[in-house]
Design a protein around this motif. Structure first.
Motif, short mmCIF file in Angstrom:
data_model
loop_
_atom_site.label_atom_id
_atom_site.label_comp_id
_atom_site.label_asym_id
_atom_site.label_seq_id
_atom_site.Cartn_x
_atom_site.Cartn_y
_atom_site.Cartn_z
N PHE A 38 -2.10 4.97 -2.55
CA PHE A 38 -2.91 6.20 -1.83
C PHE A 38 -1.88 7.28 -1.91
CE2 PHE A 38 -4.77 2.63 -0.24
CZ PHE A 38 -6.15 2.79 -0.12
N ARG A 39 -2.58 8.62 -1.60
CA ARG A 39 -1.57 9.79 -1.50
C ARG A 39 -2.45 10.50 -0.15
NH1 ARG A 39 -3.00 14.63 -5.65
NH2 ARG A 39 -5.29 14.46 -5.99
N ILE A 40 -1.56 11.20 0.57
CA ILE A 40 -1.91 12.08 1.37
C ILE A 40 -1.28 13.40 1.44
CG2 ILE A 40 -1.51 12.39 3.94
CD1 ILE A 40 -1.50 9.43 4.41
N ILE A 41 -2.12 14.28 1.45
CA ILE A 41 -1.69 15.80 1.49
C ILE A 41 -2.32 16.39 2.81
CG2 ILE A 41 -1.85 17.97 0.25
CD1 ILE A 41 -2.56 16.66 -2.07
N SER A 42 -1.09 16.75 3.62
CA SER A 42 -1.77 17.26 5.06
C SER A 42 -0.39 17.85 5.63
CB SER A 42 -1.86 15.79 6.03
OG SER A 42 -1.91 16.24 7.34
N PRO A 43 -0.69 18.73 6.63
CA PRO A 43 0.24 19.21 7.59
C PRO A 43 1.31 18.09 8.30
CG PRO A 43 -1.31 20.58 8.11
CD PRO A 43 -2.02 19.26 6.94
N TYR A 44 2.66 18.22 8.35
CA TYR A 44 3.26 17.13 9.02
C TYR A 44 2.84 16.82 10.30
CZ TYR A 44 6.50 16.89 4.92
OH TYR A 44 7.04 16.64 3.79
N LYS A 45 2.32 17.97 11.25
CA LYS A 45 2.12 17.67 12.50
C LYS A 45 0.83 16.67 12.65
CE LYS A 45 -0.59 22.04 13.13
NZ LYS A 45 -0.93 23.27 13.99
N TYR A 66 0.87 -1.08 0.08
CA TYR A 66 -0.01 -0.14 -0.18
C TYR A 66 0.81 1.26 0.13
CZ TYR A 66 -3.60 -3.24 1.27
OH TYR A 66 -4.55 -4.14 1.02
N PRO A 67 1.52 1.63 -1.17
CA PRO A 67 2.45 2.82 -1.30
C PRO A 67 1.57 4.16 -1.06
CG PRO A 67 2.07 1.96 -3.50
CD PRO A 67 1.35 0.89 -2.38
N VAL A 68 1.99 4.93 -0.15
CA VAL A 68 1.30 6.29 -0.21
C VAL A 68 2.18 7.32 -0.18
CG1 VAL A 68 1.40 5.88 2.57
CG2 VAL A 68 0.01 7.56 1.76
N HIS A 69 1.97 8.18 -0.77
CA HIS A 69 2.88 9.36 -1.32
C HIS A 69 2.45 10.50 -0.23
CE1 HIS A 69 4.66 12.71 -4.16
NE2 HIS A 69 5.53 12.46 -3.10
N LEU A 70 3.49 10.95 0.43
CA LEU A 70 3.25 11.70 1.52
C LEU A 70 3.46 13.18 0.93
CD1 LEU A 70 4.56 9.94 4.78
CD2 LEU A 70 2.22 10.00 3.72
N THR A 71 2.49 14.18 0.85
CA THR A 71 2.89 15.44 0.66
C THR A 71 2.51 16.54 1.68
OG1 THR A 71 2.43 14.83 -1.53
CG2 THR A 71 2.70 17.15 -1.29
N GLU A 72 3.32 17.45 1.82
CA GLU A 72 2.99 18.57 2.91
C GLU A 72 1.74 19.40 2.35
OE1 GLU A 72 4.88 22.13 5.54
OE2 GLU A 72 6.22 21.28 3.93
N LEU A 73 0.96 20.04 2.97
CA LEU A 73 -0.22 20.75 2.85
C LEU A 73 0.36 22.10 2.73
CD1 LEU A 73 -3.33 20.77 2.52
CD2 LEU A 73 -3.57 21.73 4.75
N ILE A 74 0.44 22.77 1.34
CA ILE A 74 0.87 23.91 1.37
C ILE A 74 -0.23 24.38 -0.06
CG2 ILE A 74 2.62 25.37 0.11
CD1 ILE A 74 4.60 23.68 1.15
#
Length: 826
Positions: free
Chosen positions: A559-566, A506-514
């Protein structure tokens, strides 16, 4: 040039901020630059006065925030209180001070900056909206948004028209209904900003609140269009003909933006398909909201629709949207918006409230609307299966107010739809309800989070040990950038992928919410792989090709996640629970592409370690990629087995690798003697797993087993140093079991707490010349259970000594250890 008007009110400062009265001031006498403090009055110039007002607002807002932070007050409340203190209600009582700091001739500059702050606030927040999900969001939760708007609006309208004769200061007609709609309405920008401050953006409840606010926005714009058609254009309209022309011209303006300007913007974005920020020449788009705002104002509307539409036609996120948000947001929040709060304070005069009966009736009307939000949320609980706790929290969130309510109500006062006491009451009501709701939300949400965490640690059974070798191992592979892909593929390739032992990746690309207002967790659409628009497409294409090379024994569900790191760890743990993941692989931040985000990524790792109910593997990728393994050039793996639940997870993972003929494994079992020995129950569980591993690989030439005894920490370090530059991958547990003396002795020298004592040493850049990968295994739930079992054994030891029943204790220990192991493995 001068503006000559008659001034009848005795309150000089109040006249300054109304549309009915203007102050006579010769424009040529307004001095913008000062000649210095020695030659003239320094504060007689506009620019020094502007800087003084900004400094006062900045430090006073920070002081109020520092004082009220223990009471869990949001920044919005502190900023409005700052404006009220600097306005007519507090500082305005001292006429000398007000004439010094807020001089009449400087009000033109202040009001202009205040209007610009409103324009850019609308532009930035509409730009952050994820337009692709807007209709989907409305479709899934329109009923919740509709109920939470209609019920409070209906309640407050009914109460208002019952007591309307007791509330002077509000014009008649349809305006009271529109004003109460403003109170019942929730704005996406306000709710998203409040949820971000409360760390609830990633929660399911936060997503429901934002969806409801989206429905509120659509209803609000529909009401605005109806009011426009009924009342005609702005002040000075001659009738319905001009109103129809205004609507038609605005419609043509929207078509021009959609079919001319938007294609040009998309063309610029396609030129930067690699996902990197756009060229600096395109930053001139920051002037776009000023241009569109001016055009919408010329066409008979305010500048609000122009700024809103410009933000909506620009796609959120990189490459263009994120750059515009980064360039604007700091200036907006720290320089422009303070003058909006100052203007709010100037328009708000607490001492103008002399009719306390009208004040009470108006507040009762607004309070009825706030209570209607709770009633609407409870109706949603009954019909749409929302828990009563979430129903109350949803009502509390939707009752939070923000900047947009202040801007619209200030416009109502400027056009004299309401007088000063009513406006003051409305502002105070917004501040009061936000000051009450924010602490309640924090208290109840923290309680709910603690309950969920306690439940998740009790039922933790999804580990590598608990997954049979002949069944699918579900692995959640977190990826920050394209540099992480080769290492992840090398690690998956070493896990002996076969038809009898497949891997569900289940690869998920983590991207910071900007450049966005809402976080995102969604499945990746594989049809986008051919487009190759950004790094996500390239990452998923590489993983898809890898899956096909194994005849789909490795299944890929991206999957992909776009979110603030905190708060990103909340999304990762949610995905882990939804997909029944057994192992999460998190890359340790070392890539040059993410080097500036090291602190945030390390906090992300610690957040996942603390909350994930399954096994977490922290992967330090330094070995050159190996997409295939052979007996001629084997992939060499070493395991340091000290004992404890984390080391057992490391051994269980390597047990899967042992079936791969291209992987050569060396097990170093280190027996800690003397003061470093561990508790007996952990040793029983360790021996059981080691015997199983040796029995499975008794005839495997690719597996080597060594036993080493160490009674001091120096001997342990010498053993670890002996493997430098001899292996491609070292797998080790983070902790050595409950109350480990080895960890206690070496912990003061650890730089990266998330890697543990041994993992930190192996991951050091000095160790192995920086060419040896490290995988650190950690299992939260199981180690907590082991600690509880260990503590129980200590109590049983004491009872056995008192009753002289040592033989009974040994039998009980053996039976519990077998039961614990069977529980973990099944």
């Amino acid at each position: 040039m001068s503006f000559l008007t008659k001034t009848h009110s005795p309150d000089y400062f109040s006249n300054l901020t109304t549309a009915k009265y203007r102050v006579c001031e010769e424009f040529s006498r307004i001095v913008f630059n000062s000649k210095g403090i020695w030659l003239e009055d320094y504060l007689n110039s506009a620019i020094p006065l502007f800087m003084l007002q900004l400094i006062l607002s900045f430090f006073l807002s920070r002081l109020i925030y520092y004082v009220l932070r223990p009471l869990k007050q949001p920044k919005f409340v502190c900023n409005v209180l700052t404006g009220i203190i600097l306005g007519t209600s507090v500082m305005g009582r001292n006429e000398k001070m007000m004439n010094l700091v807020f001089q009449p001739k400087n009000m033109m500059v202040n009001n202009t900056i205040s209007s610009m702050s409103g324009l850019y606030f609308i532009f930035i927040n509409s730009l952050k909206m994820d337009k692709s999900r807007l209709l989907q969001t409305v479709k899934s939760s329109w009923h919740v948004g509709l109920i939470t708007f209609v019920v409070p609006w209906a309640f407050s309208i009914y109460v208002f028209y019952q007591v309307q004769g007791n509330i002077p200061g509000i014009v008649g007609g349809s305006f009271p209904a529109y004003l109460l709609a403003l109170s019942a309405r929730s704005y996406i920008a306000v709710i998203a900003n409040a949820l971000g401050e409360l760390d609830l953006l990633s929660s399911e409840l936060g997503q429901i609140a934002i969806s409801s606010a989206t429905v509120h926005e659509l209803i609000g714009w529909l009401l605005t269009c109806v009011a426009l058609l009924m009342q005609g254009p702005n002040q000075g309209s001659n009738g319905q003909k001009e109103g129809i022309l205004t609507v038609l011209s605005l419609f043509a303006f929207i078509l021009f933006l959609l079919f001319v300007i938007r294609p040009l913007i998309l063309r610029v974005i396609r030129k930067n398909s690699d996902g990197k920020p756009v060229n600096g020449n395109y930053i001139s788009a920051l002037l776009a909201p000023l241009i569109t705002g001016a055009l919408s104002d010329v066409l008979g509307q305010t500048f609000f629709p122009g700024a809103l539409l410009m933000g909506l036609i620009i796609p959120a996120g990189p490459p263009l949207g994120s750059v515009l948000v980064e360039k604007c947001e700091l200036i907006l929040s720290e320089i422009l918006l303070p003058f909006l709060y100052i203007r709010t304070g100037q328009l708000t005069n607490v001492y103008s409230i002399t009719n306390h009966e009208a004040f009470g009736y108006f507040h009762m009307t607004l309070a009825t609307g706030y209570a209607g939000k709770v009633a609407g949320s409870l109706l949603c609980m009954l019909f749409f299966k929302i828990s009563h706790r979430n129903a109350f929290l949803l009502a509390f969130i939707l009752n939070i107010k923000g900047v947009l309510e202040l801007m619209i109500s200030a416009r109502f006062k400027t056009f004299q739809y309401m007088d000063e006491p009513i406006y003051t009451a409305f502002v105070l009501s917004n501040v009061l309800v936000s000051a009450i709701m924010a602490p309640l939300i924090q208290i109840f949400s923290e309680l709910q989070t603690r309950l969920k965490r306690s439940e998740s640690t009790e039922i933790c059974t999804r580990t590598v040990q608990a997954t049979p070798i002949v069944s699918q191992l579900r692995v959640l592979c977190c990826i920050h950038c394209e540099d992480n892909v080769p290492g992840i593929l090398t690690l998956l390739n070493a896990m002996n992928v076969t038809e009898n032992g497949p891997i569900g990746s289940y690869p998920v690309h983590l991207t910071e919410l900007i450049g966005r207002s809402m976080p995102l967790l969604e499945p990746y659409e594989t049809k986008n792989i051919r487009l190759m628009r950004d790094s996500t497409d390239r990452i998923m294409k590489a993983l898809s090709k890898y899956s096909k090379s194994f005849n789909f024994s490795v299944t890929i569900q991206p999957f992909r996640i776009i979110s603030p790191y905190k708060i990103m760890h909340d999304f990762i743990c949610k995905l882990e629970r939804d997909e029944s993941i057994s192992l999460i692989i998190l890359p340790f931040p070392e890539s040059l592409e993410i080097l500036g985000k090291t602190a945030s990524l390390r906090s992300l790792i610690m957040g996942v370690e603390e909350q994930s109910p399954c096994t977490v593997g922290i992967f330090v990728d330094r070995c050159p990629p190996r997409y295939s393994c052979s007996t001629e050039l084997p992939f060499k793996v070493a395991v340091f087995f000290f004992g404890g639940v984390d080391d057992r997870e490391a051994l269980a993972l390597v047990m899967r690798m042992s079936g791969n003929p291209g992987v050569k494994i060396t097990i170093f079992r280190i027996h800690l003697t003397g003061g470093l020995q561990e508790h007996n129950i952990e040793k029983i569980l360790d021996d059981y797993l080691v015997k199983e591993f040796r029995a499975k690989n008794i005839c495997n030439p690719g597996v080597e087993y060594r036993e080493i005894e160490a009674n001091v920490s120096v001997q342990v370090l010498d053993t670890i140093r002996s493997v430098e530059n001899k292996y491609d991958l070292v797998v080790v547990g983070k902790r050595r079991g409950p109350k480990s003396r080895l960890d206690e002795e070496m912990n003061p020298w650890v730089d990266h707490k998330e890697l543990g004592v041994i993992g930190d040493m192996l991951a050091s850049s000095d160790f192995g010349g920086g060419f040896m990968s490290v995988l650190v295994m950690h299992c939260l739930g199981s180690i907590d259970r082991s600690m509880r079992i260990s503590d129980n054994f200590q109590g049983i030891d004491q009872v056995a000594e008192n009753r002289d029943s040592e033989s009974l204790l040994k039998k009980f220990r053996f039976s519990v250890s077998v039961f614990s192991e069977l529980y973990v493995r099944t």
